[in-house]
Design a protein around this motif. Structure first.
Motif, short mmCIF file in Angstrom:
data_model
loop_
_atom_site.label_atom_id
_atom_site.label_comp_id
_atom_site.label_asym_id
_atom_site.label_seq_id
_atom_site.Cartn_x
_atom_site.Cartn_y
_atom_site.Cartn_z
N VAL A 1 -1.45 7.83 5.13
CA VAL A 1 -0.95 7.49 3.80
C VAL A 1 -0.40 8.76 3.17
O VAL A 1 -0.69 9.87 3.63
CB VAL A 1 -2.09 6.89 2.93
N ASP A 2 0.39 8.62 2.13
CA ASP A 2 0.87 9.77 1.36
C ASP A 2 -0.06 9.93 0.15
O ASP A 2 -0.01 9.13 -0.79
CB ASP A 2 2.31 9.52 0.90
N TYR A 3 -0.90 10.96 0.17
CA TYR A 3 -1.90 11.11 -0.89
C TYR A 3 -1.28 11.51 -2.23
O TYR A 3 -1.90 11.31 -3.27
CB TYR A 3 -2.98 12.10 -0.47
N ARG A 4 -0.09 12.07 -2.21
CA ARG A 4 0.56 12.34 -3.50
C ARG A 4 0.89 11.03 -4.21
O ARG A 4 0.75 10.91 -5.43
CB ARG A 4 1.82 13.17 -3.29
N MET A 5 1.33 10.03 -3.44
CA MET A 5 1.59 8.72 -4.03
C MET A 5 0.30 8.11 -4.55
O MET A 5 0.30 7.46 -5.61
CB MET A 5 2.24 7.80 -2.99
N VAL A 6 -0.79 8.31 -3.81
CA VAL A 6 -2.08 7.79 -4.27
C VAL A 6 -2.47 8.44 -5.59
O VAL A 6 -2.90 7.77 -6.53
CB VAL A 6 -3.17 8.02 -3.20
#
Length: 419
Positions: A145-150
């Motif tokens: 997953v992209d944790y910045r998006m999270v």
């Protein structure tokens, strides 16, 4: 006076604010983040893996919270329509000497309830045709997953629930008061003006600055209150380790289908250089682990002389070097010589060439080290009057963040019954 102040706008601080507000909407939660965006450091510079919990000591905070957090994170991503993928990974023994360690990992996987299967070398080649190994396990439930998006999505949820995220606010002092805590620092968005924020209580999720803030908080309380504070934090200092990455050139991304990991050294809480397919299609290779020369030392030229002197003068760091100097020299060699980095990667994918790799980003891991030189191998929490501190939250903290939030809030309420 606000209900709760949270120091740190990384994924753990944000998750804690959101979790608090979901059960207490509109109660006055303020997140204070030094940077101009949330998730700028460990949360936004990790490998983007949703960890299964396969490596961690059964019964440890990491093992329990990773499993709980993984399911919560996946559900949150589905709810928020954040792209993620359950792609699976292989953990590969590249020689017979690593098979015993691989056996220990399978035992932990069973005890931790992780879905996995032992695969033959032929099955390994079917999963990852470029990989060479003598034994392996496949973990199908590992994801990316992209944790910045999270982080951005959690921030949005906090604001929907009535919370406030203040960017550019660097907390420098925590001062305990009879009615709560005062947070004092610098507001970098307003010509570096000092700010004061009063709250009934606070939770500190400050990553690389967590040990500094708890020591300052302990000094600020009266001698009688200090006696009741949790002093386990006196034994640790946060040391920054930089992890450097390369990435595969687009035309060579076929060397790695999903995630390829080596068997980690059980005496060292770093997983070794590995291959990670990202949600955007890039394939990252790394990281190594070298001492960063500043708290946010993303490059060799990022040097904070005063901080470096304090780190080198810390007895725990000197004992750590005495124990692991050979491994440390190897990590430095891989940092300074691309050929050494390539050699480490070639143990997994022999056909890899130096020309297949281009330099990519780096991250800095906040790793707590005890005074006896031991690397803290689990999540660690502490407290001072009205304040709960997250003292060690390295990988898999991003995966476990929503479970860490639940755990921290429970401890915070137990120690502050009036909140």
């Amino acid at each position: 006076m606000g209900e709760l102040a949270i120091v740190g706008g990384g994924i753990v601080g944000l998750a804690t604010a959101m979790t608090w507000l979901e059960s207490r909407p509109g109660t006055g939660v303020t997140v204070l983040e030094t940077e101009s965006q949330v998730g700028r450091h460990q949360s936004g510079h990790n490998s983007g893996v949703i960890h299964s919990g396969i490596y961690y000591r059964p019964g440890s905070e990491k093992a329990l919270l990773c499993r709980e957090g993984k399911s919560k994170l996946e559900a949150f991503c589905n709810e928020q329509k954040i792209p993620w993928e359950k792609c699976g990974k292989v953990v590969v023994a590249t020689n017979r000497n690593e098979v015993e360690s691989l056996e220990r990992i399978t035992e932990r996987a069973q005890l931790n309830g992780v879905e996995f299967r032992r695969v033959t070398t032929d099955e390994l080649r079917q999963l990852e045709p470029s990989v060479s190994g003598v034994d392996a396990i496949h973990v199908p439930e590992t994801g990316i997953v992209d944790y910045r998006m999270v982080c951005d999505a959690i921030r949005g949820r906090i604001e929907e629930l009535g919370g406030v995220v203040r960017l550019g606010c660097q907390v420098q002092r925590l001062e305990a008061e009879d009615s709560g805590v005062r947070l004092v620092g610098m507001d970098h968005t307003h010509s570096k003006q000092e700010f004061n924020l009063q709250a009934r209580s606070a939770i500190v999720c400050a990553g690389l600055h967590s040990d500094t803030l708890i020591r300052q908080a302990q000094r600020s309380v009266s001698r009688s209150n200090a006696a009741s504070a949790d002093t386990k934090s006196d034994e640790v200092r946060v040391i920054p380790f930089r992890g450097e990455y390369y990435e595969l050139r687009p035309e060579r991304r076929g060397l790695c289908r999903n995630l390829i990991y080596p068997v980690p050294d059980p005496a060292f809480p770093f997983l070794g250089v590995h291959f990670t397919r990202m949600v955007d299609g890039n394939v990252e290779c790394g990281p190594n682990a070298v001492l960063a020369l500043a708290r946010e030392g993303y490059r060799w030229r990022d040097i904070d002389v005063r901080y470096l002197q304090r780190t080198l003068g810390y007895s725990g760091f000197r004992r750590l070097v005495q124990k692991h100097w050979r491994k440390g020299l190897g990590e430095m060699d891989r940092s300074l010589r691309k050929s050494a980095f390539v050699s480490a990667l070639q143990k997994l994918i022999p056909e890899l060439q130096a020309s297949d790799l281009v330099p990519a980003r780096a991250g800095v891991r906040a790793q707590a080290v005890r005074a006896n030189g031991e690397l803290v191998d689990d999540f660690l929490f502490g407290s001072t009057p009205h304040v709960t501190h997250v003292l060690n939250a390295p990988s898999p903290a991003a995966t476990a963040s929503l479970a860490i939030a639940r755990r921290v809030i429970e401890q915070h309420q137990n120690q502050n019954p009036s909140v």
